[in-house]
Write a protein that holds these residues in place. Structure first.
Motif, PDB file in Angstrom:
ATOM      1  N   ILE A  11      77.838  18.129  49.387  1.00  0.00           N
ATOM      2  CA  ILE A  11      77.544  17.087  48.561  1.00  0.00           C
ATOM      3  C   ILE A  11      76.249  17.069  48.051  1.00  0.00           C
ATOM      4  O   ILE A  11      75.875  16.738  47.042  1.00  0.00           O
ATOM      5  CB  ILE A  11      78.169  15.783  49.369  1.00  0.00           C
ATOM      6  CG1 ILE A  11      79.590  15.726  49.563  1.00  0.00           C
ATOM      7  CG2 ILE A  11      77.777  14.664  48.413  1.00  0.00           C
ATOM      8  CD1 ILE A  11      79.978  14.708  50.299  1.00  0.00           C
ATOM      9  N   SER A  12      75.226  17.376  48.926  1.00  0.00           N
ATOM     10  CA  SER A  12      73.727  17.419  48.428  1.00  0.00           C
ATOM     11  C   SER A  12      73.597  18.583  47.479  1.00  0.00           C
ATOM     12  O   SER A  12      72.907  18.278  46.581  1.00  0.00           O
ATOM     13  CB  SER A  12      72.925  17.806  49.886  1.00  0.00           C
ATOM     14  OG  SER A  12      73.232  16.625  50.425  1.00  0.00           O
ATOM     15  N   ASN A  13      74.375  19.637  47.479  1.00  0.00           N
ATOM     16  CA  ASN A  13      74.142  20.743  46.381  1.00  0.00           C
ATOM     17  C   ASN A  13      74.758  20.339  45.566  1.00  0.00           C
ATOM     18  O   ASN A  13      74.334  20.971  44.191  1.00  0.00           O
ATOM     19  CB  ASN A  13      74.908  22.077  47.278  1.00  0.00           C
ATOM     20  CG  ASN A  13      73.785  22.671  48.248  1.00  0.00           C
ATOM     21  OD1 ASN A  13      72.745  22.793  48.011  1.00  0.00           O
ATOM     22  ND2 ASN A  13      74.486  23.241  49.189  1.00  0.00           N
ATOM     23  N   LEU A  14      75.867  19.592  45.416  1.00  0.00           N
ATOM     24  CA  LEU A  14      76.571  19.207  44.196  1.00  0.00           C
ATOM     25  C   LEU A  14      75.737  18.387  43.465  1.00  0.00           C
ATOM     26  O   LEU A  14      75.500  18.395  42.124  1.00  0.00           O
ATOM     27  CB  LEU A  14      77.818  18.270  44.689  1.00  0.00           C
ATOM     28  CG  LEU A  14      78.929  18.450  43.509  1.00  0.00           C
ATOM     29  CD1 LEU A  14      79.521  19.638  43.339  1.00  0.00           C
ATOM     30  CD2 LEU A  14      80.059  17.325  44.041  1.00  0.00           C
ATOM     31  N   ALA A  15      74.843  17.531  44.022  1.00  0.00           N
ATOM     32  CA  ALA A  15      73.781  16.954  43.349  1.00  0.00           C
ATOM     33  C   ALA A  15      72.846  17.723  42.570  1.00  0.00           C
ATOM     34  O   ALA A  15      72.090  17.206  41.525  1.00  0.00           O
ATOM     35  CB  ALA A  15      73.238  15.858  44.459  1.00  0.00           C
ATOM     36  N   GLY A  16      72.410  18.792  43.151  1.00  0.00           N
ATOM     37  CA  GLY A  16      71.560  19.540  42.592  1.00  0.00           C
ATOM     38  C   GLY A  16      72.167  20.678  41.374  1.00  0.00           C
ATOM     39  O   GLY A  16      71.335  21.390  40.727  1.00  0.00           O
ATOM     40  N   LEU A  17      73.400  20.330  41.329  1.00  0.00           N
ATOM     41  CA  LEU A  17      73.931  21.406  40.281  1.00  0.00           C
ATOM     42  C   LEU A  17      73.639  21.190  38.954  1.00  0.00           C
ATOM     43  O   LEU A  17      73.524  20.084  38.358  1.00  0.00           O
ATOM     44  CB  LEU A  17      75.755  21.180  40.262  1.00  0.00           C
ATOM     45  CG  LEU A  17      76.383  22.481  40.261  1.00  0.00           C
ATOM     46  CD1 LEU A  17      76.142  23.234  41.331  1.00  0.00           C
ATOM     47  CD2 LEU A  17      77.888  22.018  40.519  1.00  0.00           C
TER      48      LEU A  17
END
Lengths: 284, 252
Positions: free
Chosen positions: A105-111
């Motif tokens: 989920i954190s990585n999704l925020a950085g997409l």
């Protein structure tokens, strides 16, 4: 070797300088947009669709489009985001699977936002066959704001003292009753703040709506969720890169930027007001 | 001989690999106050939380043995956790009223168990607050936030909240730990009156409190129940050396 008092003074000044720089840039941008845009913003500008190759008229259609997209994104993202957060913070057991999901989920925020745009094109527009439409655009923006909504909701649940859960369960309440009657209302300020911040961030983006909803020019409002719509960020992009005469649209650009800024600001203010209201209602 | 309300046989509890209770067997009698005493970490709270299965909330906690509340096998295959918790009201160490009104706090229990009639809820709220000796202090401000109350009032509200679901047993986990002496005296007074209708089990760190309020006392040490008997007899004439040392304040 510098005297330690001198070192302290130098270090402290450099902190101050950085803060001053950040504030100065922010104020410069705001001042530039407001000073050049304010002359443009009139009742006519807000209530007329663009005319004459965007050089005249107003920005009614893109503004309504952005508002509709924001509402749509909230409707799409709120249930998914909150239910995910409830599951992750109340049901999922600590362990490797949970930390994997959390970091996903954190990585999704950085997409990058263009990736969300292409995903929306591939899935909502083509695979689901919604075509470029308010529906596809709202879902794409909703998807993009999910990580923020989930993270802030998780934090809101985590900040509720465990003793409220215990008190409710000890009375013979089910876990779901405990969530519905206690945790959800107590977490609501955090959830709504996350929702509005997430969506207001997404609403200002151009890339996610580029392929999924945004129209170059429409004289009329969308009449259903399957219609295309104009939107402020994309309109601004068009005005500043695609129009026949960039000079001629400069004032409209500044006016549009100011309105976009105001819409985002209004959303954020709404978040603050809602949070303050609930804070007063449930305090511990 | 008094009627037995709770009967524990061979209770073992583990938190992950660490065993917290060893083979505890204990009969708790109806309409009495039983206090569980012992130094910190001796397992008294663990045992208390076995009674209403609140240990289920702790990850990796495992309970073995047989615990009966009358005819209900608390850890049996068909045990209904929700109705066991309805039967066993719990009061916690730190007063934890919900951040809602006084009325909502007391009405919540009956509400979730299906009472929807406003008149009936009003009646339960009044009756429970009276039983918890709080009614006279709050009857004109039932709609005010429970968090406006003093510490002692909050704890009596939590007792009223527990009484509102008509339990048979009240378990209290150091209910006076965060209260001043006057508030403590009120709660103790309340406890001795509650036993007329309920069976009360109380964990306490305060030996004098155990002496004042309880009919029976169980002394725990290092996860084992060392001694159990009538409070007066045990305090006057402890059978075990460890009990005597603890009661006389030589350790603990």
């Amino acid at each position: 070797m510098l005297d330690r008092r001198t070192t302290q003074a130098v270090v402290f000044s450099s902190f101050l300088l950085c803060v001053a720089l950040v504030v100065a840039i922010l104020f410069f941008v705001l001042f530039d947009i407001i000073s050049k845009g304010i002359a443009m913003v009139s009742w006519e500008f807000l209530t007329q669709p663009p005319r004459n190759n965007m050089r005249e008229g107003g920005i009614l259609t893109p503004m309504v489009g952005t508002i509709l997209l924001s509402i749509g994104a909230m409707i799409a993202a709120l249930p998914v985001g909150v239910l995910t957060a409830i599951y992750l913070s109340e049901y999922a057991r600590e362990g490797r699977a949970l930390s994997l999901v959390n970091s996903a989920i954190s990585n999704l925020a950085g997409l990058p936002s263009i990736v969300f745009g292409l995903f929306g094109l591939a899935v909502f527009v083509n695979l689901f066959g919604f075509g470029p439409s308010l529906l596809a655009g709202s879902l794409t923006l909703g998807l993009m704001s999910l990580p923020v909504i989930i993270k802030t909701s998780q934090e809101a649940f985590a900040s509720i003292p465990f003793s409220f859960r215990e008190a409710s369960l000890a009375l013979g309440a089910t876990k779901w009753q405990t969530i519905r009657h206690h945790l959800l209302p107590y977490a609501m300020p955090g959830i709504l703040t996350g929702l509005i911040l997430g969506v207001s961030r997404a609403a200002g983006e151009t890339a996610p709506i580029l392929f999924t909803v945004a129209a170059y020019f429409l004289a009329t409002m969308p009449s259903s969720v399957f219609d295309q719509s104009m939107a402020l960020p994309y309109h601004l992009y068009i005005l500043s890169t695609q129009s026949f005469n960039l000079r001629a649209t400069q004032n409209v650009q500044y006016g549009t930027a100011l309105v976009l800024l105001s819409v985002v600001l209004a959303l954020n203010s709404a978040a603050i007001i809602i949070r303050a209201y609930f804070r007063r209602k449930y305090r511990w | 001989m008094k009627e037995c309300e709770i009967s524990a046989r061979g209770i073992n509890v583990w938190y992950g690999p660490k065993q917290a209770l060893f083979d505890v067997s204990l009969d708790i009698y109806k309409n009495t106050v039983t206090s569980l005493i012992g130094p910190s970490g001796c397992g008294k709270t663990t045992f208390l939380r076995c009674i209403n299965r609140m240990n289920d909330l702790i990850p990796f906690c495992r309970v073995e043995g047989k615990l009966m509340i009358k005819d209900t096998d608390v850890y049996g295959k068909e045990a209904d956790v929700l109705s066991i918790r309805k039967k066993v009201g719990m009061v916690f160490q730190t007063p934890n009223p919900f951040p809602k009104s006084i009325y909502e706090n007391v009405a919540y229990g009956p509400f979730i168990h299906g009472v929807r009639d406003k008149k009936k809820l009003d009646e339960i709220v009044r009756h429970s607050l009276q039983e918890a000796a709080l009614w006279d202090e709050v009857k004109d401000e039932l709609n005010k936030s429970a968090l406006m109350l003093s510490g002692g009032q909050k704890q009596r509200l939590c007792i009223a909240r527990a009484l509102a679901v008509e339990p048979e047993i009240i378990v209290m986990d150091e209910p006076c730990a965060s209260l001043d002496p006057i508030a403590t005296a009120k709660i103790e007074d309340l406890i001795t009156r509650l036993k007329e209708k309920y069976t009360v089990v109380i964990v306490t760190h305060n030996i004098q409190q155990a002496a004042r309020v309880s009919d029976y006392t169980a002394y725990f040490y290092l996860g084992k129940m060392v001694e159990y008997g009538k409070t007066a007899e045990m305090f006057e004439n402890p059978k075990e050396k460890s009990t005597e040392l603890y009661l006389t304040g030589r350790f603990g």
